[in-house]
Design an enzyme around this catalytic site. Sequence first.
Site, mmCIF file in Angstrom:
data_model
loop_
_atom_site.group_PDB
_atom_site.id
_atom_site.type_symbol
_atom_site.label_atom_id
_atom_site.label_comp_id
_atom_site.label_asym_id
_atom_site.label_seq_id
_atom_site.Cartn_x
_atom_site.Cartn_y
_atom_site.Cartn_z
ATOM 1 C CG ASN A 219 -0.208 -0.118 2.501
ATOM 2 O OD1 ASN A 219 0.554 0.768 2.856
ATOM 3 N ND2 ASN A 219 -0.392 -1.235 3.212
ATOM 4 C CE LYS A 350 -10.826 0.129 12.305
ATOM 5 N NZ LYS A 350 -10.275 0.684 11.073
HETATM 6 O O1 C5P Z 1 -8.430 -2.802 10.959
HETATM 7 P P1 C5P Z 1 -7.601 -1.644 10.516
HETATM 8 O O2 C5P Z 1 -6.517 -1.987 9.549
HETATM 9 O O3 C5P Z 1 -8.388 -0.451 10.073
HETATM 10 O O4 C5P Z 1 -6.916 -1.156 11.887
HETATM 11 C C1 C5P Z 1 -5.894 -0.251 11.887
HETATM 12 C C2 C5P Z 1 -5.055 -0.454 13.130
HETATM 13 O O5 C5P Z 1 -4.765 -1.827 13.349
HETATM 14 C C3 C5P Z 1 -3.705 0.207 13.030
HETATM 15 O O6 C5P Z 1 -3.297 0.564 14.327
HETATM 16 C C4 C5P Z 1 -2.839 -0.900 12.417
HETATM 17 O O7 C5P Z 1 -1.467 -0.696 12.684
HETATM 18 C C5 C5P Z 1 -3.386 -2.117 13.137
HETATM 19 N N1 C5P Z 1 -3.333 -3.367 12.377
HETATM 20 C C6 C5P Z 1 -2.499 -4.382 12.804
HETATM 21 N N2 C5P Z 1 -2.481 -5.584 12.144
HETATM 22 C C7 C5P Z 1 -3.305 -5.787 11.086
HETATM 23 C C8 C5P Z 1 -4.156 -4.785 10.633
HETATM 24 C C9 C5P Z 1 -4.153 -3.581 11.302
HETATM 25 O O8 C5P Z 1 -1.745 -4.198 13.774
HETATM 26 N N3 C5P Z 1 -3.261 -6.960 10.471
#
Ligand code: C5P
Length: 420
Positions: A219, A350
């Site tokens: 990304n 979240k």
């Molecule tokens: O679920 P989402 O990606 O929106 O959540 C974002 C948060 O979760 C951020 O703090 C990101 O660093 C963390 N994250 C993580 N491992 C993942 C996906 C997101 O630590 N596989």
Amino acid sequence: MASLSLSSPSSLAGKRLLLGVSAGIAAYKSALLIRLLKQAGCEVRVVMTEGAQAFITPLTLQALSGEPVRTSLLDPEAEAGMGHIELARWADVIVIAPATADLIARLVHGMADDLLSTLCLASEAPRLIAPAMNQAMWRHPASQRNAQQLVQDGWQLIGPAAGEQACGDVGPGRMSEPEEIMEAITRHFAPPVVATAPHVVITAGPTREALDPVRYLSNHSSGKMGYALAAEAAAQGARVTLISGPVSLPTPKGVERIEVETAQQMHQEALRLAPLAALFVGCAAVADYRAANAAEHKLKKTDDSDTLTLTLVKNPDIIADVAALPEEQRPFVVGFAAETQNVERYAQDKLTRKGLDMIVANDVSQQGLGFGSDDNAALIVWRTPQGNEQFAAPPQPKTQLAALIIQRALKQLSLMTPGA
Ligand code: C5P
């Protein structure tokens, strides 16, 4: 958990503070602020705009500050006592609370059409400002632009807080409480001192998920926010480990950097280090999925089909796994959320769903902010025993936002480790 201590209000003793009060219903809270400042040993001189006097009388603020209140630029008697340039030089710090949309706009344009704006132009003292206005006025692009310009001109914004407003609306724009303004002023003179350096672990940047030896899924994360957080935590005296995906940024001074590529590698490092840390910040843009079976050799184009189907499997949720560590191993956990709509609702959701202590949510649909940019705006929500509290940080350089986030997280952490 590592112990922490925050600066005490005594650092304000003997400081000369010029308090500007403009026309808002929150002006009554300025009276309480003056009391707190006097209790902390500050010398306070008050300047009111014309409109402010419709909300609270100069006599009230004079009685509390113990000094005559100045209201006019063209007052020969007051000027004979201490001229406005002299008053501007007198101040160790300027604080404006409340600051109306109109005053902010005038400050942004460097106007000198009343005593307060003139003093701000004439003084070289550091300056803090607590905006107070209706939520629609605060959200208006003009106010947001102005707030951003103030920050770029060196003003430190305090708030505004979100919540119920005098006009009946609910949203951001309330003046921060006097205690919070005091805290910002105190912090200004004596930045938080970390008694025993806590270990802070931060994930940053994107992850790369191999499809074959030459291709990957990833990304646009630049890593700037995570690196700014690491630099800030180190500047505050913390021991910092940065678990970083591939980015082209230099390692901040005093920070240990562990380089990883994939979500699984980041997961492994995070779970190895988090139980040793006081604070864990998940700022990485972790790929949600990876190839079920990365090809051992480069995938070849075929002539028999115009499509290629990839099977992806879910990556571990790193931050949720850190937050689920047993109590004695669990650090204070701060997550990030990039949203394109309903920022507040998704952030609260979240925070609960991943079991975090704090979340920093931003609207990535806003141009010039977030991914790849040097600036960011965010809604910071954290848990307290009384329920969630939040703070809407206006657009500002990521370095400055990082300071806000780290300070807030260290403060919450210190509240959770009483006796620190
Ligand atoms: O679920 P989402 O990606 O929106 O959540 C974002 C948060 O979760 C951020 O703090 C990101 O660093 C963390 N994250 C993580 N491992 C993942 C996906 C997101 O630590 N596989």
